[in-house]
Every structure is written in structure tokens, then in C-alpha cells.
Design a protein around this motif. Structure first.
Motif, PDB file in Angstrom:
ATOM      1  N   UNK A 109       0.835  -1.203   0.000  1.00 33.67           N
ATOM      2  CA  UNK A 109       0.000   0.000   0.000  1.00 33.67           C
ATOM      3  C   UNK A 109       0.872   1.256   0.000  1.00 33.67           C
ATOM      4  N   UNK A 110       1.936   1.248   0.782  1.00 26.86           N
ATOM      5  CA  UNK A 110       2.853   2.393   0.823  1.00 26.86           C
ATOM      6  C   UNK A 110       3.529   2.587  -0.524  1.00 26.86           C
ATOM      7  N   UNK A 111       3.972   1.493  -1.132  1.00 24.03           N
ATOM      8  CA  UNK A 111       4.671   1.558  -2.413  1.00 24.03           C
ATOM      9  C   UNK A 111       3.756   2.059  -3.525  1.00 24.03           C
ATOM     10  N   UNK A 112       2.515   1.632  -3.500  1.00 24.71           N
ATOM     11  CA  UNK A 112       1.601   1.988  -4.586  1.00 24.71           C
ATOM     12  C   UNK A 112       0.736   3.212  -4.290  1.00 24.71           C
ATOM     13  N   UNK A 144       2.602  10.119  -0.078  1.00 28.97           N
ATOM     14  CA  UNK A 144       3.654   9.260   0.468  1.00 28.97           C
ATOM     15  C   UNK A 144       4.282   9.851   1.720  1.00 28.97           C
ATOM     16  N   UNK A 145       4.564  11.132   1.723  1.00 32.82           N
ATOM     17  CA  UNK A 145       5.252  11.755   2.862  1.00 32.82           C
ATOM     18  C   UNK A 145       4.435  11.690   4.146  1.00 32.82           C
ATOM     19  N   UNK A 146       3.121  11.591   4.037  1.00 32.70           N
ATOM     20  CA  UNK A 146       2.275  11.546   5.226  1.00 32.70           C
ATOM     21  C   UNK A 146       2.071  10.125   5.747  1.00 32.70           C
ATOM     22  N   UNK A 147       2.485   9.121   4.994  1.00 31.46           N
ATOM     23  CA  UNK A 147       2.267   7.724   5.377  1.00 31.46           C
ATOM     24  C   UNK A 147       3.242   7.336   6.484  1.00 31.46           C
ATOM     25  N   UNK A 148       2.741   6.916   7.653  1.00 33.00           N
ATOM     26  CA  UNK A 148       3.639   6.567   8.763  1.00 33.00           C
ATOM     27  C   UNK A 148       4.566   5.385   8.452  1.00 33.00           C
ATOM     28  N   UNK A 149       4.133   4.446   7.629  1.00 32.69           N
ATOM     29  CA  UNK A 149       4.993   3.326   7.266  1.00 32.69           C
ATOM     30  C   UNK A 149       6.156   3.837   6.430  1.00 32.69           C
ATOM     31  N   UNK A 150       5.890   4.767   5.517  1.00 34.64           N
ATOM     32  CA  UNK A 150       6.948   5.339   4.689  1.00 34.64           C
ATOM     33  C   UNK A 150       7.952   6.083   5.567  1.00 34.64           C
ATOM     34  N   UNK A 151       7.471   6.826   6.549  1.00 35.75           N
ATOM     35  CA  UNK A 151       8.379   7.530   7.463  1.00 35.75           C
ATOM     36  C   UNK A 151       9.279   6.534   8.192  1.00 35.75           C
ATOM     37  N   UNK A 152       8.717   5.411   8.585  1.00 33.22           N
ATOM     38  CA  UNK A 152       9.517   4.384   9.259  1.00 33.22           C
ATOM     39  C   UNK A 152      10.558   3.782   8.328  1.00 33.22           C
ATOM     40  N   UNK A 153      10.199   3.603   7.055  1.00 36.29           N
ATOM     41  CA  UNK A 153      11.142   3.067   6.068  1.00 36.29           C
ATOM     42  C   UNK A 153      12.295   4.045   5.856  1.00 36.29           C
ATOM     43  N   UNK A 154      11.982   5.326   5.756  1.00 39.83           N
ATOM     44  CA  UNK A 154      13.027   6.334   5.576  1.00 39.83           C
ATOM     45  C   UNK A 154      13.976   6.322   6.768  1.00 39.83           C
ATOM     46  N   UNK A 155      13.449   6.303   7.973  1.00 38.91           N
ATOM     47  CA  UNK A 155      14.298   6.252   9.166  1.00 38.91           C
ATOM     48  C   UNK A 155      15.156   4.990   9.173  1.00 38.91           C
TER      49      UNK A 155
END
Length: 182
Positions: free
Chosen positions: A53-56, A62-73
Motif C-alpha cells: 500500500x505504501x509503495x503503490x 507518500x510523505x504523510x504515510x507513517x509506514x513510509x516515514x519508518x522506512x526512511x528512518x
């Protein structure tokens, strides 16, 4: 006949997405040697559906997605901070004495790693709940692999070397730092 992506294809897709959100090239991300460990961590902690879901998701969201923030960290510092910890850290959980019955300040070898993390099957978790389904206690942040700290993108981004590892050499302090153009 439908094509089911192999794990290798999913990792490649994860790295391609990660390159977009971290600002580093796929080449740089593969060069860390952490792609598989990071992919497995995200799938284990959040489930394959949440990652997909984050990827697509819409690039503007994307920047607001908490999973994406965790991936960046994860890519930058090599530590998994679950989405529930994005923006806040439970200081009490990380400063409590290790053997007082509270969570250890830092995981130690006296407790099996699996007992430090709640285990459940991927996809069992709803966003905002832990993998076992209750909301009261989350897995504390953890370093994903022995090399994650030294391979973090943070060091390249700030033009530094990780303390205690990858030393630049004797007398290097006499030269001004050089920053890569990212």
C-alpha cells in the motif's frame, strides 16, 4: 495465468521505492548490503499489504504515510521505529533499568531476540495495533542488523563516518570534511 512476484522481485520493488523516498540511488541502497534485511523487517513488522500500500500510494500522499516515514528512518539510521513511534519516543521505555521487571533499556543477550519482539503472522496487525492485536504496548525501536548502524545513509548525508567504525584514517582530522553532492 497471473504472475506472483517472487521475493527477489519484491525486494527490488522495495529498493526502487526506497530510492525515491530517501533521495539516494538504488545503487547506493544496494551498496549498503541491507536491502533484504530492511525489506524483511518492514514485512515482519507491518505486513506485506501495508508495504505494498505504501509503495503503490499516490506520490503526493507518500510523505504523510507513517509506514513510509519508518522506512526512511530505517535506511538512514538502521533502526526500526514502528509507525506508532513516528514523531514520538517513549523515553521511559528506553531509560528504565534493564532487569527491574521493566523493558530493558537496550536489548541484551540474556533474553532471546524473539522474546523482545512480539511475533505474529504478517498481515495480522491493523495500523495502530501491535502484531498481537492489543494497543497497550508496542515493540521498542531496535537495530535491524549488526551492520545497519555503520551502513546508515545518515553518515553519507552528513559527510561523516560512524563513530567507532569506518574510520577515515590517522591524521584525517587535519583535513576539512568533504561532502558528496546528493
Amino acid at each position: 495465468m497471473t504472475h506472483t512476484a517472487t521475493t527477489e522481485e519484491k525486494i527490488r520493488e522495495f529498493v526502487k521505492f526506497s530510492a525515491t523516498v530517501t533521495g539516494f540511488s538504488e545503487f547506493d541502497l544496494w551498496g549498503t548490503g541491507q536491502a533484504e534485511a530492511y525489506y524483511e523487517t518492514v514485512v515482519d513488522r507491518e505486513g506485506a499489504d501495508a508495504l505494498q500500500q505504501a509503495i503503490s500510494s499516490d506520490p503526493s500522499a507518500v510523505a504523510a504515510d507513517p509506514v513510509v516515514k519508518s522506512i526512511i528512518k530505517l535506511w538512514y539510521v538502521g533502526v526500526w521505529y514502528g509507525p506508532e513511534l513516528t514523531g514520538r519516543v517513549d523515553v521511559a521505555a528506553w531509560t528504565a533499568p534493564g532487569r527491574s521487571g521493566a523493558k530493558p533499556a537496550v536489548p541484551d543477550d540474556s533474553q532471546p531476540e524473539e522474546s523482545l519482539r512480539r511475533q505474529a503472522t504478517p498481515g495480522q496487525r491493523q495500523h495502530g495495533q501491535d502484531r498481537a492485536g492489543d494497543n497497550d504496548e508496542r515493540t521498542p525501536p531496535f537495530v535491524v542488523s549488526p551492520d545497519a548502524y555503520t551502513e546508515g545513509l545518515l553518515w553519507r548525508a552528513i559527510g561523516a563516518h560512524p563513530s567507532g567504525a569506518k574510520a577515515p584514517g590517522y591524521g584525517s582530522w587535519a583535513n576539512p570534511p568533504t561532502l558528496e553532492n546528493h
